[in-house]
Design an enzyme around this catalytic site. Sequence first.
Site, PDB file in Angstrom:
ATOM      1  N   LYS A 159      36.357  34.091  41.359  1.00  0.00           N
ATOM      2  CA  LYS A 159      37.667  34.972  40.786  1.00  0.00           C
ATOM      3  C   LYS A 159      36.683  36.068  39.877  1.00  0.00           C
ATOM      4  O   LYS A 159      37.451  36.566  38.821  1.00  0.00           O
ATOM      5  CB  LYS A 159      38.627  34.367  40.146  1.00  0.00           C
ATOM      6  N   TRP A 198      33.601  37.274  54.946  1.00  0.00           N
ATOM      7  CA  TRP A 198      32.906  35.834  54.937  1.00  0.00           C
ATOM      8  C   TRP A 198      31.883  35.751  55.980  1.00  0.00           C
ATOM      9  O   TRP A 198      31.015  34.511  55.910  1.00  0.00           O
ATOM     10  CB  TRP A 198      34.103  34.652  55.111  1.00  0.00           C
ATOM     11  N   TRP A 248      29.103  33.052  52.350  1.00  0.00           N
ATOM     12  CA  TRP A 248      28.821  31.958  51.312  1.00  0.00           C
ATOM     13  C   TRP A 248      27.772  30.856  51.840  1.00  0.00           C
ATOM     14  O   TRP A 248      28.134  30.457  52.801  1.00  0.00           O
ATOM     15  CB  TRP A 248      30.003  31.364  50.899  1.00  0.00           C
ATOM     16  N   HIS A 269      28.498  30.524  44.871  1.00  0.00           N
ATOM     17  CA  HIS A 269      29.291  30.298  43.675  1.00  0.00           C
ATOM     18  C   HIS A 269      28.218  28.852  42.966  1.00  0.00           C
ATOM     19  O   HIS A 269      28.801  28.786  42.036  1.00  0.00           O
ATOM     20  CB  HIS A 269      30.434  29.701  43.941  1.00  0.00           C
ATOM     21  N   TYR A 326      32.302  42.920  35.980  1.00  0.00           N
ATOM     22  CA  TYR A 326      33.458  43.251  36.621  1.00  0.00           C
ATOM     23  C   TYR A 326      33.854  44.431  36.021  1.00  0.00           C
ATOM     24  O   TYR A 326      34.271  45.684  36.396  1.00  0.00           O
ATOM     25  CB  TYR A 326      34.300  42.147  36.697  1.00  0.00           C
ATOM     26  N   PHE A 328      40.337  49.537  44.711  1.00  0.00           N
ATOM     27  CA  PHE A 328      40.934  48.411  44.914  1.00  0.00           C
ATOM     28  C   PHE A 328      42.035  48.606  46.116  1.00  0.00           C
ATOM     29  O   PHE A 328      42.045  47.751  46.911  1.00  0.00           O
ATOM     30  CB  PHE A 328      41.978  48.210  43.594  1.00  0.00           C
ATOM     31  N   MET A 339      40.362  48.583  49.580  1.00  0.00           N
ATOM     32  CA  MET A 339      39.929  47.411  49.982  1.00  0.00           C
ATOM     33  C   MET A 339      41.175  46.378  50.299  1.00  0.00           C
ATOM     34  O   MET A 339      41.150  45.572  51.188  1.00  0.00           O
ATOM     35  CB  MET A 339      39.082  46.654  48.778  1.00  0.00           C
ATOM     36  N   LYS A 360      45.825  42.221  41.206  1.00  0.00           N
ATOM     37  CA  LYS A 360      45.991  43.456  40.499  1.00  0.00           C
ATOM     38  C   LYS A 360      44.832  44.270  40.305  1.00  0.00           C
ATOM     39  O   LYS A 360      44.786  45.391  40.009  1.00  0.00           O
ATOM     40  CB  LYS A 360      46.375  43.101  38.971  1.00  0.00           C
ATOM     41  N   GLY A 361      43.551  43.563  40.179  1.00  0.00           N
ATOM     42  CA  GLY A 361      42.170  44.382  40.167  1.00  0.00           C
ATOM     43  C   GLY A 361      41.972  45.132  38.963  1.00  0.00           C
ATOM     44  O   GLY A 361      41.799  46.312  38.878  1.00  0.00           O
TER      45      GLY A 361
HETATM   46  P1  A3P Z   1      42.915  39.675  40.214  1.00  0.00           P
HETATM   47  O1  A3P Z   1      43.396  38.250  40.530  1.00  0.00           O
HETATM   48  O2  A3P Z   1      42.528  39.630  38.791  1.00  0.00           O
HETATM   49  O3  A3P Z   1      43.513  40.803  41.093  1.00  0.00           O
HETATM   50  P2  A3P Z   1      36.923  37.066  43.895  1.00  0.00           P
HETATM   51  O4  A3P Z   1      36.689  37.754  45.081  1.00  0.00           O
HETATM   52  O5  A3P Z   1      35.430  36.427  43.218  1.00  0.00           O
HETATM   53  O6  A3P Z   1      37.686  35.761  44.373  1.00  0.00           O
HETATM   54  O7  A3P Z   1      37.670  37.677  42.907  1.00  0.00           O
HETATM   55  C1  A3P Z   1      39.081  38.023  43.026  1.00  0.00           C
HETATM   56  C2  A3P Z   1      39.403  39.173  41.798  1.00  0.00           C
HETATM   57  O8  A3P Z   1      38.772  40.452  42.181  1.00  0.00           O
HETATM   58  C3  A3P Z   1      40.911  39.346  42.140  1.00  0.00           C
HETATM   59  O9  A3P Z   1      41.252  39.784  40.840  1.00  0.00           O
HETATM   60  C4  A3P Z   1      40.908  40.544  43.112  1.00  0.00           C
HETATM   61  O10 A3P Z   1      42.065  41.475  43.013  1.00  0.00           O
HETATM   62  C5  A3P Z   1      39.596  41.395  42.186  1.00  0.00           C
HETATM   63  N1  A3P Z   1      39.038  42.576  43.168  1.00  0.00           N
HETATM   64  C6  A3P Z   1      38.608  42.449  44.391  1.00  0.00           C
HETATM   65  N2  A3P Z   1      38.404  43.475  44.790  1.00  0.00           N
HETATM   66  C7  A3P Z   1      38.421  44.426  43.817  1.00  0.00           C
HETATM   67  C8  A3P Z   1      38.336  45.883  43.806  1.00  0.00           C
HETATM   68  N3  A3P Z   1      37.722  46.586  44.793  1.00  0.00           N
HETATM   69  N4  A3P Z   1      38.516  46.308  42.678  1.00  0.00           N
HETATM   70  C9  A3P Z   1      38.821  45.424  41.535  1.00  0.00           C
HETATM   71  N5  A3P Z   1      39.299  44.402  41.524  1.00  0.00           N
HETATM   72  C10 A3P Z   1      38.968  43.745  42.569  1.00  0.00           C
END
Ligand code: A3P
Length: 287
Positions: free
Chosen positions: A45, A73, A78, A101, A186, A222, A225, A251-252
């Site tokens: 995350k 994936w 991974w 991870h 991030y 965000f 994607m 939310k990103g």
């Molecule tokens: P939130 O749940 O806070 O929105 P991971 O890929 O390591 O599992 O992390 C997921 C988190 O990264 C989520 O956060 C996701 O929305 C965010 N994320 C994925 N792509 C993103 C982007 N292009 N810009 C900003 N946040 C992004």
Amino acid sequence: MTEVELYTVYKGVYMPTLLHPPESLKFYEEFCFRPDDVLIVTYPKSGTTWMQDVAPLIQSGGDLVPIETVPNWDRVPWLEEHRAHQLNLEQRPSPRLFATHFHYDMMPPSYFSVKPKVIYVMRNPKDVFTSSFHYYGMASFLVNPGTQSDFLHKFLEGKVMFGSWFDHIRGWLGTREKERILYISYEEMIADLTASITKMAQFMDKALHPEVVEKIAESCVFHNMKRNKMSNYSTVPTEFMDQSKSSFFRKGISGDWKNQLTVSESEYFDSVYKDKMKDVKYNFAWD
Ligand code: A3P
């Protein structure tokens, strides 16, 4: 379902058994790195999925085909997941892109002898907690988070998948092969994605024209994607990830923990953070 039912304890941390059966863990333990492999390392995350778009686009020089045709994936697999040993990774041309991870001290022997490149992505742990809380509520292979307070204690004690955020960060910041690791956050990516991509491209020895960097940044914002079915997990059956409960692209933003944690939860988090990180000397983007 409980931790005993859903998780395997591997090298001291919980891992969801559905995604990491024993044969996958054996595959990773015996995996042979190449010196020019690029490994995206994250605590869950923290921006893994984001990097699974950014890194291939840097490598392709902005050609969108990899992110439009290959699920994330398989694009940046991974190494500890069940897909890895089905993908003929030994046949992939260099430089290969992978994600993991794993904590530093969980890495397989080949990592320490070959020393591939690592991009280590960090995120404010309060936002990692917030994102995890929603994710655990929608992914059936994870133990239901229960109440926010219960989950906060589990998170801070490392009784969640991939163990303690603190141990993960401390391990990867404490390595000796620093010249092979790019540390990025991030929060930096949110603040200036173009500058972050430029930094990553330099680290990956990829000369990119500024217009290409802009193109990559635009496709990795965000909302773009979130629309891409090769990146947004919409092809995963609802029985595994129920995105009607919480979208994977939720939310990103940085700082969403302020909408999630109560004042006393935040203070408790700070006190644990202060204690666990007291001897870590690093200027985190969120401090
Ligand atoms: P939130 O749940 O806070 O929105 P991971 O890929 O390591 O599992 O992390 C997921 C988190 O990264 C989520 O956060 C996701 O929305 C965010 N994320 C994925 N792509 C993103 C982007 N292009 N810009 C900003 N946040 C992004």
